[in-house]
Design a protein around this motif. Structure first.
Motif, short mmCIF file in Angstrom:
data_model
loop_
_atom_site.label_atom_id
_atom_site.label_comp_id
_atom_site.label_asym_id
_atom_site.label_seq_id
_atom_site.Cartn_x
_atom_site.Cartn_y
_atom_site.Cartn_z
N LYS A 174 3.00 -6.24 -4.39
CA LYS A 174 3.61 -6.05 -3.07
C LYS A 174 5.03 -6.60 -3.04
CE LYS A 174 0.17 -7.99 -0.89
NZ LYS A 174 -0.39 -8.63 0.29
N ALA A 177 8.37 -4.65 -3.74
CA ALA A 177 9.06 -3.86 -2.72
C ALA A 177 10.41 -4.48 -2.37
CB ALA A 177 8.20 -3.75 -1.48
N GLY A 206 4.89 6.33 5.39
CA GLY A 206 3.43 6.36 5.33
C GLY A 206 2.96 6.63 3.92
N CYS A 209 3.33 3.51 1.86
CA CYS A 209 2.24 2.56 2.09
C CYS A 209 0.98 3.02 1.36
CB CYS A 209 1.95 2.43 3.58
SG CYS A 209 3.16 1.46 4.45
N TYR A 212 1.14 2.23 -2.28
CA TYR A 212 0.84 0.83 -2.57
C TYR A 212 -0.65 0.54 -2.48
CZ TYR A 212 5.64 -0.73 -2.86
OH TYR A 212 6.91 -0.94 -3.27
N LEU A 213 -1.30 1.17 -1.46
CA LEU A 213 -2.74 0.99 -1.34
C LEU A 213 -3.45 1.51 -2.59
CD1 LEU A 213 -4.10 1.84 2.19
CD2 LEU A 213 -4.01 -0.32 1.02
N ALA A 216 -3.11 -0.80 -5.37
CA ALA A 216 -4.00 -1.96 -5.21
C ALA A 216 -5.42 -1.60 -5.59
CB ALA A 216 -3.93 -2.47 -3.77
N ILE A 217 -5.85 -0.39 -5.20
CA ILE A 217 -7.23 0.01 -5.51
C ILE A 217 -7.41 0.18 -7.02
CG2 ILE A 217 -8.91 1.86 -5.21
CD1 ILE A 217 -7.73 2.23 -2.39
N SER A 220 -7.67 -3.11 -8.60
CA SER A 220 -8.93 -3.83 -8.44
C SER A 220 -9.98 -3.27 -9.39
CB SER A 220 -9.40 -3.83 -7.00
OG SER A 220 -9.55 -2.53 -6.55
N TYR B 107 -7.75 -4.11 5.09
CA TYR B 107 -7.38 -3.65 3.76
C TYR B 107 -5.98 -3.05 3.76
CZ TYR B 107 -8.36 -2.26 -1.00
OH TYR B 107 -8.34 -2.18 -2.35
N PHE B 108 -5.69 -2.26 4.80
CA PHE B 108 -4.35 -1.64 4.86
C PHE B 108 -3.27 -2.71 4.95
CE2 PHE B 108 -0.70 0.02 7.15
CZ PHE B 108 -0.39 1.12 6.37
N GLY B 111 -3.03 -4.81 1.82
CA GLY B 111 -2.78 -4.10 0.57
C GLY B 111 -1.40 -3.49 0.45
N THR B 112 -0.63 -3.47 1.54
CA THR B 112 0.70 -2.87 1.46
C THR B 112 1.75 -3.94 1.73
OG1 THR B 112 0.57 -2.25 3.77
CG2 THR B 112 -0.09 -0.60 2.18
N PRO B 113 2.96 -3.76 1.19
CA PRO B 113 4.00 -4.77 1.39
C PRO B 113 4.42 -4.84 2.86
CG PRO B 113 4.62 -3.20 -0.31
CD PRO B 113 3.42 -2.66 0.34
N LEU B 115 7.30 -5.33 3.88
CA LEU B 115 8.55 -4.59 4.02
C LEU B 115 8.26 -3.13 4.35
CD1 LEU B 115 11.63 -4.72 3.66
CD2 LEU B 115 11.29 -4.02 1.31
N ALA B 116 7.29 -2.53 3.63
CA ALA B 116 6.95 -1.12 3.87
C ALA B 116 6.37 -0.95 5.27
CB ALA B 116 5.98 -0.62 2.81
N LEU B 120 7.87 1.27 8.17
CA LEU B 120 7.04 2.32 8.76
C LEU B 120 7.13 2.24 10.27
CD1 LEU B 120 4.91 4.51 8.07
CD2 LEU B 120 3.18 2.79 8.41
#
Lengths: 237, 276
Positions: A174, A177, A206, A209, A212-213, A216-217, A220, B107-108, B111-113, B115-116, B120
């Motif tokens: 993260k 970024a 969007g 994001c 990035y998700l 992450a998945i 994991s 989780y969202f 799990g995301t920066p 900054l993003a 957004l």
């Protein structure tokens, strides 16, 4: 009004290829930073669990500084500081030289330093979880301190530190970024450009994001695989 | 019998073995001297470039930036704490739908920066300008400051919900059972039995979350909020003087260290009954 799929396609007017390049930059930055951060973090942890007060003090100063500074500020300090420092060093030899710091390298150093200061704490608590008897057992069968570290302590250390380290990996992913602020074309940077050009800001951020998700998945899954592998070696003794 | 009890006072501990200058000790001192040299170099650098004019011009803006940072973090932490309660409730409920929604939320945002997420909300919601104008929310999402507070509150709510859940789950099940055997209602149990124990566990993670927010709040400088980082960037872009960043580093470092010691102190104080 172009359709969403046309905007995200890999063609000349789609932005798919640009964002894919950004993903490549983000992932490679994180992957390059990881070994650097792990190595420095391990050395700092060794210093912090040393019997020498001076060594412990030096390690603690390192952690205090780099855990206390905002990551973005560390990045700017490295980026501009190294630029000015190297420029002045080079100007002693060649007065008209202009130095440009590679933003990838600056990002790698800054993120590596931040990562290592957190990793040293993880390693330190893992060191403390290993009983003294393990060292004594190693010495008593005639292993040198170095061999004891490599053959006896490290395999257990990795197993104990793994959950903490995988957490740090997700944080590192993260934190990459932030390098978009010094102009590196990572996911966020590429989607900002796409958003500015096409005026579909929500769509592109969007998508960023979601990428990035997804990273992450995927991580994991990878972490689970490593945990299983390390756990299997434990069961085999 | 009486002869053995007398000389015990004269038995002395053997002297500690002499500490030689082992390689480790020398290396440790080399590092410490390196840090001292670095600190001294920093101080001499700041002295050598000391410029009263620059200081008079930018010191007030640094202070206002510091205030903006603190206010931003305080508001978003409080809003996040309020928002985290229903999320935590949903996360711990047995209702499948509630559980899935809250899990997805957490989780969202974890799990995301940040900054993003901020981009957004600040840039992304601009795509819906006609719709937002129709419901009268455009004035809110037009301002970088409100967007930053909104994004930070949503983000920290996800983290705080997990902290709260972890703390509540760390209290044993027997505590709930004992309280219900005494005839306390669920809410009474939560307030009188569970939370006092859970908050001791949660104090350190909450402190860490505040520190992470202070450090994370530096990114609002990118969306043109003039917090401490934003003022620093403005000062640097006008003067190209590197000391602007060093002053910001000193301010952030002292802020974070003060907070860390404060949390340590509070923890020592509220866990006095657990120590001997």
């Amino acid at each position: 009004m172009q359709s969403v799929w046309a905007l995200l396609s890999f063609g000349p007017d789609g932005w798919g290829d640009d964002i894919a390049y950004g993903v490549l930059v983000t992932v490679s930055l994180a992957l390059v930073t990881l070994p650097l951060g792990l190595l420095i973090g391990f050395l700092v942890a060794l210093a912090k669990q040393s019997s020498e007060p001076a060594m412990r003090l030096a390690g603690n100063i390192y952690t205090t500084i780099f855990r206390g500074l905002p990551e973005l500020l560390t990045l700017f300090l490295v980026f501009y500081g190294a630029q000015i420092g190297i420029q002045q060093a080079v100007r002693l030899v060649r007065p008209e030289a202009v130095v440009e710091i590679n933003s990838f390298v600056a990002g790698m150093v800054a993120l590596g330093v931040v990562f290592s200061s957190y990793a040293s704490e993880v390693f330190l608590s893992a060191f403390r979880a290993i009983p003294r008897g393990q060292y004594e057992g190693g010495f008593s069968i005639g292993l040198s301190p170095r061999q004891t570290m490599r053959l006896v302590i490290l395999p257990q250390l990795v197993r104990i530190a793994l959950p903490g380290l995988s957490n740090l990996w997700l944080i590192l992913l993260k934190d990459t970024a932030l390098v978009s602020a010094v102009g590196l074309t990572d996911i966020v940077r590429q989607s900002s450009i796409a958003a500015r050009v096409t005026k579909h800001a929500f769509l592109f951020f969007g998508v960023a994001c979601l990428i990035y998700l997804a990273l992450a998945i995927i991580s994991s899954f990878g972490i689970h695989a490593i945990e299983r592998w390390v756990g299997k070696r434990e069961a085999q003794r | 019998m009486s002869a053995t009890s007398e000389p015990t006072a004269k038995v002395l501990r053997p002297a500690a073995p002499p500490r030689g200058w082992s390689r480790e000790r020398v290396l440790g001192w080399v590092f410490v001297i390196g840090w001292i040299a670095l600190g001294a170099g920093l101080v001499t650098y700041l002295f050598s470039v000391w410029n009263p004019e620059l200081f008079a011009k930018y010191a007030p803006s640094y202070l206002s930036g510091l205030r903006v940072t603190l206010v931003l973090v305080a508001i978003s932490i409080v809003l996040g704490a309020i928002l985290s309660v229903p999320i935590c409730y949903a996360r711990m409920s047995k209702n499948r739908v509630l559980n899935a929604i809250s899990y997805g939320y957490v989780y969202f945002f974890r799990g995301t920066p940040l900054l993003a997420q901020t981009f957004l909300i600040y840039y992304g919601f601009g795509s819906f300008r006609p719709q937002l104008e129709a419901v009268g929310l455009w004035g809110f999402f037009r301002e970088a400051w409100y967007c930053a507070v909104f994004a930070f509150a949503l983000n920290t709510a996800a983290y705080q919900a997990e902290i709260l859940r972890g703390a509540i789950e760390s209290v044993g099940k027997g505590q709930w059972e004992a309280a219900s055997a005494l005839g306390l209602s669920k809410l009474q149990t939560l307030y009188k039995v569970i939370l006092p124990q859970a908050l001791i566990v949660a104090l350190r993670p909450y402190g860490n979350e505040i520190i992470l927010m202070i450090k994370g709040s530096a990114i609002v400088a990118i969306i043109t909020v003039y917090d401490l980082m934003g003022e620093t960037r403005r000062a640097f872009s006008r003067t190209f003087d590197f000391q602007t960043y060093l002053w910001a580093a000193l301010l952030y470092l002292s802020l974070v260290e003060t907070l860390r010691h404060l949390v340590d102190w509070i923890e020592r104080r509220i866990t006095r009954h657990l120590h001997r």
